[in-house]
Design a protein around this motif. Structure first.
Motif, PDB file in Angstrom:
ATOM      1  N   ILE A  30       0.834  -1.205   0.000  1.00  0.00           N
ATOM      2  CA  ILE A  30       0.000   0.000   0.000  1.00  0.00           C
ATOM      3  C   ILE A  30       0.871   1.259   0.000  1.00  0.00           C
ATOM      4  CG2 ILE A  30      -1.748   1.308   1.270  1.00  0.00           C
ATOM      5  CD1 ILE A  30      -2.815  -1.450   2.238  1.00  0.00           C
ATOM      6  N   CYS A  31       1.769   1.391   0.979  1.00  0.00           N
ATOM      7  CA  CYS A  31       2.567   2.625   1.093  1.00  0.00           C
ATOM      8  C   CYS A  31       3.934   2.509   0.425  1.00  0.00           C
ATOM      9  CB  CYS A  31       2.726   3.025   2.557  1.00  0.00           C
ATOM     10  SG  CYS A  31       3.874   1.995   3.500  1.00  0.00           S
ATOM     11  N   MET A  32       4.339   1.296   0.091  1.00  0.00           N
ATOM     12  CA  MET A  32       5.605   1.003  -0.568  1.00  0.00           C
ATOM     13  C   MET A  32       6.836   1.231   0.322  1.00  0.00           C
ATOM     14  SD  MET A  32       4.344  -0.216  -3.256  1.00  0.00           S
ATOM     15  CE  MET A  32       5.790  -0.605  -4.204  1.00  0.00           C
ATOM     16  N   ASP A  33       6.647   1.429   1.634  1.00  0.00           N
ATOM     17  CA  ASP A  33       7.771   1.557   2.561  1.00  0.00           C
ATOM     18  C   ASP A  33       8.199   0.170   3.024  1.00  0.00           C
ATOM     19  OD1 ASP A  33       7.982   4.284   2.461  1.00  0.00           O
ATOM     20  OD2 ASP A  33       6.771   4.646   4.259  1.00  0.00           O
ATOM     21  N   ASP A  34       9.474   0.059   3.408  1.00  0.00           N
ATOM     22  CA  ASP A  34       9.975  -1.245   3.831  1.00  0.00           C
ATOM     23  C   ASP A  34      10.259  -1.346   5.324  1.00  0.00           C
ATOM     24  OD1 ASP A  34      12.168   0.394   3.932  1.00  0.00           O
ATOM     25  OD2 ASP A  34      13.462  -0.876   2.712  1.00  0.00           O
ATOM     26  N   GLY A  35      10.175  -0.262   6.058  1.00  0.00           N
ATOM     27  CA  GLY A  35      10.440  -0.300   7.491  1.00  0.00           C
ATOM     28  C   GLY A  35       9.151  -0.303   8.284  1.00  0.00           C
ATOM     29  N   ALA A  36       9.296  -0.017   9.570  1.00  0.00           N
ATOM     30  CA  ALA A  36       8.121   0.080  10.436  1.00  0.00           C
ATOM     31  C   ALA A  36       7.326   1.335  10.064  1.00  0.00           C
ATOM     32  CB  ALA A  36       8.553   0.135  11.890  1.00  0.00           C
ATOM     33  N   ASP A  37       6.023   1.283  10.311  1.00  0.00           N
ATOM     34  CA  ASP A  37       5.186   2.451  10.011  1.00  0.00           C
ATOM     35  C   ASP A  37       5.230   3.437  11.178  1.00  0.00           C
ATOM     36  OD1 ASP A  37       3.466   1.467  11.974  1.00  0.00           O
ATOM     37  OD2 ASP A  37       1.857   0.951  10.594  1.00  0.00           O
ATOM     38  N   ALA A  38       4.440   4.503  11.089  1.00  0.00           N
ATOM     39  CA  ALA A  38       4.443   5.553  12.114  1.00  0.00           C
ATOM     40  C   ALA A  38       4.032   5.040  13.494  1.00  0.00           C
ATOM     41  CB  ALA A  38       3.518   6.694  11.693  1.00  0.00           C
ATOM     42  N   ASN A  39       3.253   3.938  13.542  1.00  0.00           N
ATOM     43  CA  ASN A  39       2.843   3.349  14.814  1.00  0.00           C
ATOM     44  C   ASN A  39       3.827   2.294  15.315  1.00  0.00           C
ATOM     45  OD1 ASN A  39       0.307   4.710  15.306  1.00  0.00           O
ATOM     46  ND2 ASN A  39      -0.446   3.625  13.506  1.00  0.00           N
ATOM     47  N   GLY A  40       4.904   2.074  14.570  1.00  0.00           N
ATOM     48  CA  GLY A  40       5.922   1.106  14.967  1.00  0.00           C
ATOM     49  C   GLY A  40       5.666  -0.314  14.511  1.00  0.00           C
ATOM     50  N   PHE A  41       4.647  -0.515  13.664  1.00  0.00           N
ATOM     51  CA  PHE A  41       4.354  -1.861  13.180  1.00  0.00           C
ATOM     52  C   PHE A  41       5.295  -2.252  12.051  1.00  0.00           C
ATOM     53  CE2 PHE A  41       0.106  -0.965  14.960  1.00  0.00           C
ATOM     54  CZ  PHE A  41      -0.007  -2.077  15.775  1.00  0.00           C
ATOM     55  N   LYS A  42       5.830  -3.460  12.149  1.00  0.00           N
ATOM     56  CA  LYS A  42       6.638  -4.017  11.069  1.00  0.00           C
ATOM     57  C   LYS A  42       5.710  -4.550   9.986  1.00  0.00           C
ATOM     58  CE  LYS A  42       9.985  -5.727  14.445  1.00  0.00           C
ATOM     59  NZ  LYS A  42      10.535  -6.947  15.045  1.00  0.00           N
ATOM     60  N   LEU A  43       6.285  -4.901   8.859  1.00  0.00           N
ATOM     61  CA  LEU A  43       5.497  -5.530   7.797  1.00  0.00           C
ATOM     62  C   LEU A  43       4.980  -6.876   8.293  1.00  0.00           C
ATOM     63  CD1 LEU A  43       7.764  -4.813   4.706  1.00  0.00           C
ATOM     64  CD2 LEU A  43       5.546  -3.795   5.205  1.00  0.00           C
ATOM     65  N   MET A  44       3.737  -7.174   7.965  1.00  0.00           N
ATOM     66  CA  MET A  44       3.108  -8.431   8.374  1.00  0.00           C
ATOM     67  C   MET A  44       2.414  -9.037   7.172  1.00  0.00           C
ATOM     68  SD  MET A  44       1.207  -7.122  11.806  1.00  0.00           S
ATOM     69  CE  MET A  44       0.849  -8.749  12.427  1.00  0.00           C
ATOM     70  N   ARG A  45       2.078 -10.303   7.299  1.00  0.00           N
ATOM     71  CA  ARG A  45       1.254 -10.954   6.283  1.00  0.00           C
ATOM     72  C   ARG A  45       0.295 -11.868   7.024  1.00  0.00           C
ATOM     73  NH1 ARG A  45       4.245 -13.150   1.295  1.00  0.00           N
ATOM     74  NH2 ARG A  45       5.299 -14.437   2.807  1.00  0.00           N
ATOM     75  N   GLY A  46      -0.995 -11.738   6.724  1.00  0.00           N
ATOM     76  CA  GLY A  46      -2.009 -12.558   7.385  1.00  0.00           C
ATOM     77  C   GLY A  46      -3.085 -12.964   6.411  1.00  0.00           C
ATOM     78  N   CYS A  47      -2.660 -13.384   5.216  1.00  0.00           N
ATOM     79  CA  CYS A  47      -3.625 -13.785   4.188  1.00  0.00           C
ATOM     80  C   CYS A  47      -3.017 -14.941   3.400  1.00  0.00           C
ATOM     81  CB  CYS A  47      -3.954 -12.594   3.282  1.00  0.00           C
ATOM     82  SG  CYS A  47      -2.521 -11.940   2.405  1.00  0.00           S
ATOM     83  N   GLY A  48      -3.438 -15.114   2.171  1.00  0.00           N
ATOM     84  CA  GLY A  48      -2.926 -16.210   1.359  1.00  0.00           C
ATOM     85  C   GLY A  48      -1.855 -15.803   0.367  1.00  0.00           C
ATOM     86  N   CYS A  49      -1.440 -14.534   0.376  1.00  0.00           N
ATOM     87  CA  CYS A  49      -0.402 -14.075  -0.545  1.00  0.00           C
ATOM     88  C   CYS A  49       0.916 -14.788  -0.246  1.00  0.00           C
ATOM     89  CB  CYS A  49      -0.204 -12.566  -0.424  1.00  0.00           C
ATOM     90  SG  CYS A  49      -1.533 -11.565  -1.093  1.00  0.00           S
ATOM     91  N   ARG A  50       1.708 -14.984  -1.277  1.00  0.00           N
ATOM     92  CA  ARG A  50       3.009 -15.648  -1.125  1.00  0.00           C
ATOM     93  C   ARG A  50       4.081 -14.850  -1.854  1.00  0.00           C
ATOM     94  NH1 ARG A  50       1.191 -17.053   2.680  1.00  0.00           N
ATOM     95  NH2 ARG A  50       0.212 -19.005   3.164  1.00  0.00           N
ATOM     96  N   GLY A  51       5.321 -15.241  -1.650  1.00  0.00           N
ATOM     97  CA  GLY A  51       6.432 -14.549  -2.301  1.00  0.00           C
ATOM     98  C   GLY A  51       6.572 -13.145  -1.767  1.00  0.00           C
ATOM     99  N   ASN A  52       6.780 -12.196  -2.649  1.00  0.00           N
ATOM    100  CA  ASN A  52       6.932 -10.801  -2.244  1.00  0.00           C
ATOM    101  C   ASN A  52       5.593 -10.128  -2.007  1.00  0.00           C
ATOM    102  OD1 ASN A  52       9.593 -11.298  -2.657  1.00  0.00           O
ATOM    103  ND2 ASN A  52       9.834  -9.949  -4.407  1.00  0.00           N
ATOM    104  N   SER A  53       4.508 -10.791  -2.343  1.00  0.00           N
ATOM    105  CA  SER A  53       3.175 -10.195  -2.218  1.00  0.00           C
ATOM    106  C   SER A  53       2.658 -10.272  -0.791  1.00  0.00           C
ATOM    107  CB  SER A  53       2.177 -10.929  -3.115  1.00  0.00           C
ATOM    108  OG  SER A  53       2.594 -10.892  -4.444  1.00  0.00           O
ATOM    109  N   GLY A  54       1.727  -9.399  -0.487  1.00  0.00           N
ATOM    110  CA  GLY A  54       0.984  -9.501   0.760  1.00  0.00           C
ATOM    111  C   GLY A  54       1.603  -8.842   1.962  1.00  0.00           C
ATOM    112  N   TRP A  55       2.846  -8.384   1.884  1.00  0.00           N
ATOM    113  CA  TRP A  55       3.438  -7.716   3.033  1.00  0.00           C
ATOM    114  C   TRP A  55       2.773  -6.357   3.196  1.00  0.00           C
ATOM    115  CZ3 TRP A  55       5.881 -10.623   6.230  1.00  0.00           C
ATOM    116  CH2 TRP A  55       6.571 -11.749   5.777  1.00  0.00           C
ATOM    117  N   VAL A  56       2.389  -6.054   4.420  1.00  0.00           N
ATOM    118  CA  VAL A  56       1.617  -4.840   4.658  1.00  0.00           C
ATOM    119  C   VAL A  56       1.790  -4.396   6.103  1.00  0.00           C
ATOM    120  CG1 VAL A  56      -0.522  -6.007   5.315  1.00  0.00           C
ATOM    121  CG2 VAL A  56      -0.637  -3.805   4.143  1.00  0.00           C
TER     122      VAL A  56
END
Length: 163
Positions: A30-56
């Protein structure tokens, strides 16, 4: 601010540390950033996406879902809405926009909490379809969370049912 607090409550730091981590170079779709967001959350994945997809970032996903709901207009008055519009409203906080699989685990629970906040912020009256949908999704996510945290024991030997 309320969203950040709700997400922090739904996804405590120790849970984030135990989750799969994104590889170097993976970015939030969504935001295309690779670090933690403003709330300190790291990238997560909680769906069926695989590979480079689904990180959010959870915050990005919740905000994206809120925008999708808002695009439906006065979403708390659902009378006369098409089935497609109702599905879009329900799925915005429930299914991944990319793979269409339902969110699960801590991210699914966090998005269910975000949907309740959205319905409250949208002014959905208690008992309205939007209010009910948000609470139903939170209930389902809570049951899934409890069953993952405290699974029922499976007996090693079933007692005989012969009479």
């Amino acid at each position: 601010l309320r969203l950040g607090v709700a997400l922090k409550r739904a996804i405590p730091d120790d849970v984030v540390d135990d989750m799969a981590t994104a590889a170097e170079g993976d970015t939030c779709w969504i935001c295309m950033d690779d670090g933690a967001d403003a709330n300190g959350f790291k990238l997560m994945r909680g769906c069926g996406c695989r590979g480079n997809s689904g990180w959010v970032h959870p915050t990005c996903t919740a905000n994206f879902a809120d925008v999708k709901c808002t695009e439906l207009g006065e979403s708390h008055s659902l009378a006369g809405r098409s089935t497609i519009e109702l599905n879009a409203l329900m799925n915005s906080h429930y299914r991944c926009y990319n793979c269409k699989k339902s969110f699960h685990g801590p991210l699914g629970f966090a998005l269910a909490e975000a949907f309740v906040l959205f319905s409250d912020d949208a002014g959905a009256p208690q008992g309205s379809p939007l209010w009910a949908l948000s609470r139903m999704q939170l209930s389902v996510s809570l049951v899934q969370k409890v069953s993952q945290d405290c699974p029922l024991p499976i007996p090693e030997d079933e007692p005989s049912r012969e009479h």
